[in-house]
Write an enzyme that holds these catalytic residues in place. Structure first.
Site, PDB file in Angstrom:
ATOM      1  CG  ASP A 152      47.718  50.525  56.362  1.00 39.70           C
ATOM      2  OD1 ASP A 152      47.817  49.331  56.025  1.00 39.70           O
ATOM      3  OD2 ASP A 152      48.722  51.235  56.607  1.00 39.70           O
ATOM      4  CB  SER A 153      45.129  46.504  52.863  1.00 41.94           C
ATOM      5  OG  SER A 153      44.277  45.940  53.839  1.00 41.94           O
ATOM      6  CG  ASP A 195      47.111  48.227  59.746  1.00 44.45           C
ATOM      7  OD1 ASP A 195      47.938  47.737  60.540  1.00 44.45           O
ATOM      8  OD2 ASP A 195      46.976  47.836  58.562  1.00 44.45           O
ATOM      9  CE  LYS A 241      48.764  44.984  60.544  1.00 41.46           C
ATOM     10  NZ  LYS A 241      49.648  45.748  59.618  1.00 41.46           N
ATOM     11  CD  GLU A 280      52.948  48.951  57.427  1.00 44.56           C
ATOM     12  OE1 GLU A 280      53.852  49.524  56.790  1.00 44.56           O
ATOM     13  OE2 GLU A 280      51.852  48.641  56.920  1.00 44.56           O
ATOM     14  CD  GLU A 303      52.541  42.626  53.576  1.00 39.62           C
ATOM     15  OE1 GLU A 303      52.222  43.225  54.627  1.00 39.62           O
ATOM     16  OE2 GLU A 303      52.074  42.932  52.458  1.00 39.62           O
TER      17      GLU A 303
HETATM   18  O1  KIV Z   1      46.798  46.432  55.866  1.00 39.53           O
HETATM   19  C1  KIV Z   1      46.748  45.199  55.818  1.00 39.53           C
HETATM   20  O2  KIV Z   1      45.774  44.596  55.332  1.00 39.53           O
HETATM   21  C2  KIV Z   1      47.870  44.443  56.358  1.00 39.53           C
HETATM   22  C3  KIV Z   1      47.928  42.982  56.055  1.00 39.53           C
HETATM   23  C4  KIV Z   1      48.257  42.751  54.637  1.00 39.53           C
HETATM   24  C5  KIV Z   1      48.828  42.272  56.984  1.00 39.53           C
HETATM   25  O3  KIV Z   1      48.700  45.003  57.001  1.00 39.53           O
END
Ligand code: KIV
Length: 265
Positions: free
Chosen positions: A44-45, A83, A113, A115, A183
């Site tokens: 989600d970056s 994510d 994924k 968090e 992280e």
């Molecule tokens: O969203 C993302 O790119 C991430 C990584 C920085 C681990 O969660």
């Protein structure tokens, strides 16, 4: 058939470091498909590096699905982590199950994924794993909680927070998570957590001793001149190369040397 749990387990047991790179679109996914990188994370970056937002918070489930599908099309042979975006799973376990179900059914992602370490995330990890959805956990700096964490800062600096993170990492493992992103934490904590678990840890700013590393593609390719945190190594200088190439194109158009005869019908 690719299987992310077996792929990670095999490398983990062989003590062979696992490489993960983020990706958000078809064109780059095609390039990464031709590399040796182990796995792609549709993070989600994308809120930051694709949308230009100041955090990952605005990213929606539909956007995650859209980008994950594009990456899957470009790199069908690579394992892909998708994510779960902010508020697609924090409201209730049921909503989290539904959101993960959409990702798994509408894309060909290999896992989701999540968090954090709340009771809800632990329960959701358990329920998803039971339902057949592999869960990648994420501790340390968890960008979806940037407001409560007080910004993008190193986590786990106090003895108390280190003890807590280690305990939560074990609980996530026990709940069924097959791997864990760590992280921006001190290297010593990354090492301690890695040595205490029986699942791989993938670090970003977590030092040298995690089971693997992940970097955001724009960062490692040197596409962002203003984002140079301590943990980042740039492996290329694409921003310079891209700007030089575009300027060359512009000057050839202006000077009428492009298109030349060889580019005409
Ligand atoms: O969203 C993302 O790119 C991430 C990584 C920085 C681990 O969660």
């Amino acid at each position: 058939m690719k299987n992310i749990i077996l792929q990670f387990k095999k490398k983990y047991e062989a003590r062979s470091p696992i490489s993960v790179i983020t990706c958000y679109d078809y064109s780059f996914a095609r390039l990464f498909a031709d590399t040796n990188v182990d796995c792609i994370l549709v993070g989600d970056s994308l809120g930051n590096v694709i949308q230009g937002q100041s955090s990952t918070i605005p990213v929606t489930l539909d956007e995650m699905i859209y980008h994950t599908k594009a990456v899957n099309r470009g790199a069908p042979g690579k394992t892909v982590i998708a994510d779960m975006p902010f508020m697609s799973y924090q409201i209730s376990v049921e909503e989290g199950m539904r959101s993960a179900g959409r990702i798994m059914k509408e894309t060909t992602a290999d896992c989701v994924k999540l968090e954090g370490d709340s009771d809800l995330v632990l329960e959701l990890t358990r329920r998803l794993t039971e339902a057949g959805v592999p869960v990648f956990a994420h501790l340390g700096l968890t960008p979806q909680s940037v407001h409560t964490l007080g910004g993008h800062r190193v986590q786990g600096k106090t003895e108390e927070s280190q003890k807590r993170m280690l305990e939560k990492a074990k609980q996530l493992q026990d709940a069924g998570a097959f791997a864990l992103v760590l992280e921006m934490i001190p290297e010593s904590l990354g090492k301690e957590i890695t040595e205490s678990l029986q699942i791989p840890t993938i670090g970003i700013g977590a030092g040298r001793f995690t089971s693997g590393q992940v970097l955001v593609m724009q960062d490692l390719l040197g596409m962002n001149e203003t984002f140079r945190p301590k943990f980042l190594k740039t492996f290329a200088n694409l921003s310079e190369q891209i700007k030089t190439s575009v300027n060359l194109y512009h000057s050839e158009v202006e000077g009428r040397s492009f298109p030349s005869q060889e580019h005409t019908f």
